[in-house]
Design a protein around this motif. Structure first.
Motif, PDB file in Angstrom:
ATOM      1  N   GLY A 126       0.639  -1.208  -0.114  1.00  0.00           N
ATOM      2  CA  GLY A 126      -0.138  -0.178   0.068  1.00  0.00           C
ATOM      3  C   GLY A 126       0.745   1.318  -0.012  1.00  0.00           C
ATOM      4  N   SER A 127       2.086   1.176   0.025  1.00  0.00           N
ATOM      5  CA  SER A 127       3.053   2.551   0.226  1.00  0.00           C
ATOM      6  C   SER A 127       2.906   3.021  -1.324  1.00  0.00           C
ATOM      7  CB  SER A 127       4.224   2.165   0.890  1.00  0.00           C
ATOM      8  OG  SER A 127       5.192   1.246  -0.054  1.00  0.00           O
ATOM      9  N   ASN A 128       2.816   2.382  -2.194  1.00  0.00           N
ATOM     10  CA  ASN A 128       2.990   2.638  -3.553  1.00  0.00           C
ATOM     11  C   ASN A 128       1.600   3.347  -4.381  1.00  0.00           C
ATOM     12  OD1 ASN A 128       5.562   3.487  -4.536  1.00  0.00           O
ATOM     13  ND2 ASN A 128       6.016   1.039  -4.148  1.00  0.00           N
ATOM     14  N   LEU A 129       0.465   3.295  -3.339  1.00  0.00           N
ATOM     15  CA  LEU A 129      -0.780   3.820  -4.060  1.00  0.00           C
ATOM     16  C   LEU A 129      -0.915   4.717  -5.085  1.00  0.00           C
ATOM     17  CD1 LEU A 129      -2.479   6.024  -2.024  1.00  0.00           C
ATOM     18  CD2 LEU A 129      -2.379   3.886  -0.493  1.00  0.00           C
ATOM     19  N   ASN A 130      -0.001   5.838  -4.787  1.00  0.00           N
ATOM     20  CA  ASN A 130       0.133   6.900  -5.634  1.00  0.00           C
ATOM     21  C   ASN A 130       0.459   6.728  -7.225  1.00  0.00           C
ATOM     22  OD1 ASN A 130       2.488   6.475  -4.397  1.00  0.00           O
ATOM     23  ND2 ASN A 130       3.170   8.337  -5.296  1.00  0.00           N
ATOM     24  N   LEU A 131       0.852   5.443  -7.465  1.00  0.00           N
ATOM     25  CA  LEU A 131       1.428   5.291  -8.463  1.00  0.00           C
ATOM     26  C   LEU A 131       0.409   4.769  -9.725  1.00  0.00           C
ATOM     27  CD1 LEU A 131       4.964   2.978  -8.157  1.00  0.00           C
ATOM     28  CD2 LEU A 131       4.587   5.795  -8.327  1.00  0.00           C
ATOM     29  N   LEU A 132      -0.714   4.438  -9.211  1.00  0.00           N
ATOM     30  CA  LEU A 132      -1.900   4.145  -9.946  1.00  0.00           C
ATOM     31  C   LEU A 132      -3.383   4.245  -9.203  1.00  0.00           C
ATOM     32  CD1 LEU A 132      -3.143   2.923 -12.648  1.00  0.00           C
ATOM     33  CD2 LEU A 132      -2.334   0.739 -11.860  1.00  0.00           C
ATOM     34  N   ASN A 133      -3.898   5.301  -9.391  1.00  0.00           N
ATOM     35  CA  ASN A 133      -5.318   5.178  -8.615  1.00  0.00           C
ATOM     36  C   ASN A 133      -6.231   6.497  -9.298  1.00  0.00           C
ATOM     37  OD1 ASN A 133      -4.340   8.077  -8.343  1.00  0.00           O
ATOM     38  ND2 ASN A 133      -3.727   8.074  -6.310  1.00  0.00           N
ATOM     39  N   LEU A 134      -7.391   6.282  -8.792  1.00  0.00           N
ATOM     40  CA  LEU A 134      -8.437   7.298  -9.322  1.00  0.00           C
ATOM     41  C   LEU A 134      -8.880   8.151  -8.058  1.00  0.00           C
ATOM     42  CD1 LEU A 134     -11.380   5.860 -11.413  1.00  0.00           C
ATOM     43  CD2 LEU A 134     -11.545   7.723 -10.150  1.00  0.00           C
ATOM     44  N   PRO A 135      -8.530   9.076  -8.198  1.00  0.00           N
ATOM     45  CA  PRO A 135      -8.349  10.050  -6.642  1.00  0.00           C
ATOM     46  C   PRO A 135      -9.804  10.512  -6.299  1.00  0.00           C
ATOM     47  CG  PRO A 135      -6.968  11.113  -8.327  1.00  0.00           C
ATOM     48  CD  PRO A 135      -7.611  10.015  -9.152  1.00  0.00           C
ATOM     49  N   ALA A 136     -10.632  10.889  -7.189  1.00  0.00           N
ATOM     50  CA  ALA A 136     -11.975  11.437  -6.659  1.00  0.00           C
ATOM     51  C   ALA A 136     -13.194  10.633  -6.817  1.00  0.00           C
ATOM     52  CB  ALA A 136     -12.217  12.980  -7.469  1.00  0.00           C
ATOM     53  N   GLY A 137     -14.187  10.914  -5.782  1.00  0.00           N
ATOM     54  CA  GLY A 137     -15.510  10.227  -6.098  1.00  0.00           C
ATOM     55  C   GLY A 137     -15.611   9.272  -4.778  1.00  0.00           C
ATOM     56  N   GLY A 138     -14.575   9.167  -3.981  1.00  0.00           N
ATOM     57  CA  GLY A 138     -14.873   8.275  -2.770  1.00  0.00           C
ATOM     58  C   GLY A 138     -14.962   9.322  -1.622  1.00  0.00           C
ATOM     59  N   SER A 139     -14.875   8.846  -0.176  1.00  0.00           N
ATOM     60  CA  SER A 139     -15.212   9.468   0.985  1.00  0.00           C
ATOM     61  C   SER A 139     -13.783  10.652   1.053  1.00  0.00           C
ATOM     62  CB  SER A 139     -15.220   8.718   2.029  1.00  0.00           C
ATOM     63  OG  SER A 139     -14.108   7.944   2.292  1.00  0.00           O
ATOM     64  N   ARG A 140     -12.705  10.131   0.727  1.00  0.00           N
ATOM     65  CA  ARG A 140     -11.482  11.097   0.694  1.00  0.00           C
ATOM     66  C   ARG A 140     -11.675  12.387  -0.223  1.00  0.00           C
ATOM     67  NH1 ARG A 140      -7.771  11.353   4.277  1.00  0.00           N
ATOM     68  NH2 ARG A 140      -7.768   9.225   4.101  1.00  0.00           N
ATOM     69  N   MET A 141     -12.059  12.180  -1.422  1.00  0.00           N
ATOM     70  CA  MET A 141     -12.359  13.568  -2.281  1.00  0.00           C
ATOM     71  C   MET A 141     -13.765  13.245  -2.848  1.00  0.00           C
ATOM     72  SD  MET A 141      -9.632  14.768  -5.099  1.00  0.00           S
ATOM     73  CE  MET A 141      -8.319  14.356  -4.301  1.00  0.00           C
TER      74      MET A 141
END
Ligand code: UT7
Length: 325
Positions: free
Chosen positions: A184-199
């Motif tokens: 999980g430390s490399n989750l920034n390499l492949l993601n879809l940032p928005a649409g969840g509770s974080r953003m």
């Protein structure tokens, strides 16, 4: 110990083909770049009114038919997807309803490109411990709905599709090993940032194109080669076999150069590797299972053969499985 194996396979690939030539008209790219850097020539794109559950349901029906079962025989439905119809309910619930699989429990899992192998491991446990008899596992994606068609770094890579299998107790063969992992430390390499509770979705997130897949491909490439190599080695070791005993390797199809680099590190000849990336691109959780379905349809593997599945994706997550068909 019970033996658990695949008794039915199915797939669904949308009709529409998007070629590299089509993409040349959409972003600054070329058939030459895409082909040499990724191995992709074309990909399938679901229509606007086709959701991921529609692909999943068709693949499921084909797998049921192949297994000679009806939906009423299903005890559990697992859908591996990162592109579900909606955040709630699960896509598995939608599939359960469409199939009228009345006695089946159903849930989704999110393990990106390793989702199908994660799903296999869950289904396997339920059958081994005697809870369930027949488990439907689907890997399905409509990645085109989350692709930024203005970003040439990512839009040339993905495609839509679904594959399904029925897991049951078998007399011989079956799953010999499953190895799963996560970093999980490399989750920034492949993601879809928005649409969840974080953003959560807002005008700003839409304006900033945050509802699309973001990838740092170059960095990911090196980790993918290393991780898929290790995952394959561990799964074989756990199964107590070597590459000489494997008839075909069906890897996740993110990039043919990744796959060939893994093969080289493992000392495997290219004819033992199954590739469908040229036709379909990267379909995340659907890639490995449709690869297996098509390898069987094309006669590349038959009953009794040993197959190694090997996947890696956003999370980062990975999974490898040795299975006797
Ligand atoms: O499924 C989950 C796991 N996924 C993966 O593991 C994907 C791993 N990564 C990859 O497959 C590759 O890194 C990519 C195919 C995504 C990219 O290939 P690359 O050889 O690593 O290219 P790059 O990102 O280093 O980019 C090289 C150049 C750049 O130009 P400059 O900065 O050198 O001038 C990019 O802007 O290629 C450019 N580029 C393109 N050019 C034409 C990037 N995308 C394109 C494009 N067409 N579509």
């Amino acid at each position: 110990m019970k033996k658990v194996g695949i008794i039915g396979l199915g797939e669904c690939l949308p009709e529409k083909i998007l070629s590299n030539a089509d993409l040349e008209k959409m972003v600054e790219t070329s058939d030459e770049w895409i082909t040499t850097r990724t191995g992709i020539k074309q990909r399938r794109i679901a229509s606007e009114n086709e959701a991921v559950s529609d692909l999943a349901i068709k693949a499921a029906r084909e797998a049921l038919k192949d297994a000679g079962l009806s939906a009423a025989d299903l005890d559990l439905i697992i859908v591996a997807t990162i592109t579900g119809d909606m955040p709630m309910p699960s896509t598995a619930s939608i599939v359960q309803n469409a199939l009228s699989a009345k006695k089946a429990a159903a849930f989704d899992i999110s393990a990106a490109c390793a989702g199908f192998v994660y799903g296999l491991s869950i289904g396997y446990q339920f059958i081994v411990n005697g809870s369930y008899k027949n488990v439907l596992i689907i890997g399905a994606e409509k990645l085109s709905a989350f692709t930024d068609w203005k970003d040439r770094n990512t839009c040339v890579l993905f495609g839509d599709g679904a594959g399904a299998c029925i897991l049951s107790e078998v007399k011989s063969g079956g799953i010999a090993s499953i190895y799963l992992g996560c970093d999980g430390s490399n989750l920034n390499l492949l993601n879809l940032p928005a649409g969840g509770s974080r953003m959560p979705a807002s005008e700003e997130t839409v304006r900033n194109r945050m509802h699309y897949i973001k990838m740092q491909g170059n960095e990911l490439f090196k980790i993918a080669v290393r991780t898929m190599t290790e995952a394959a080695q561990v799964a074989l070791e756990q199964a107590g076999i070597t590459f000489k005993d494997v008839d075909l390797i069906v890897p996740h199809q993110a990039n043919s150069r990744i796959i060939m680099a893994v093969a080289k590190r493992l000392g495997i000849s290219e004819d033992k590797i199954y590739l469908n990336i040229e036709k379909y691109g990267n379909m995340s959780s659907a890639s490995t299972i449709t690869g297996l379905v098509e390898a069987v349809k094309e006669g590349r593997v038959k009953k009794g053969d040993t197959v190694l599945l090997d996947c890696f994706g956003g999370g980062l997550v990975w999974g490898a499985c040795v299975i006797n068909l």
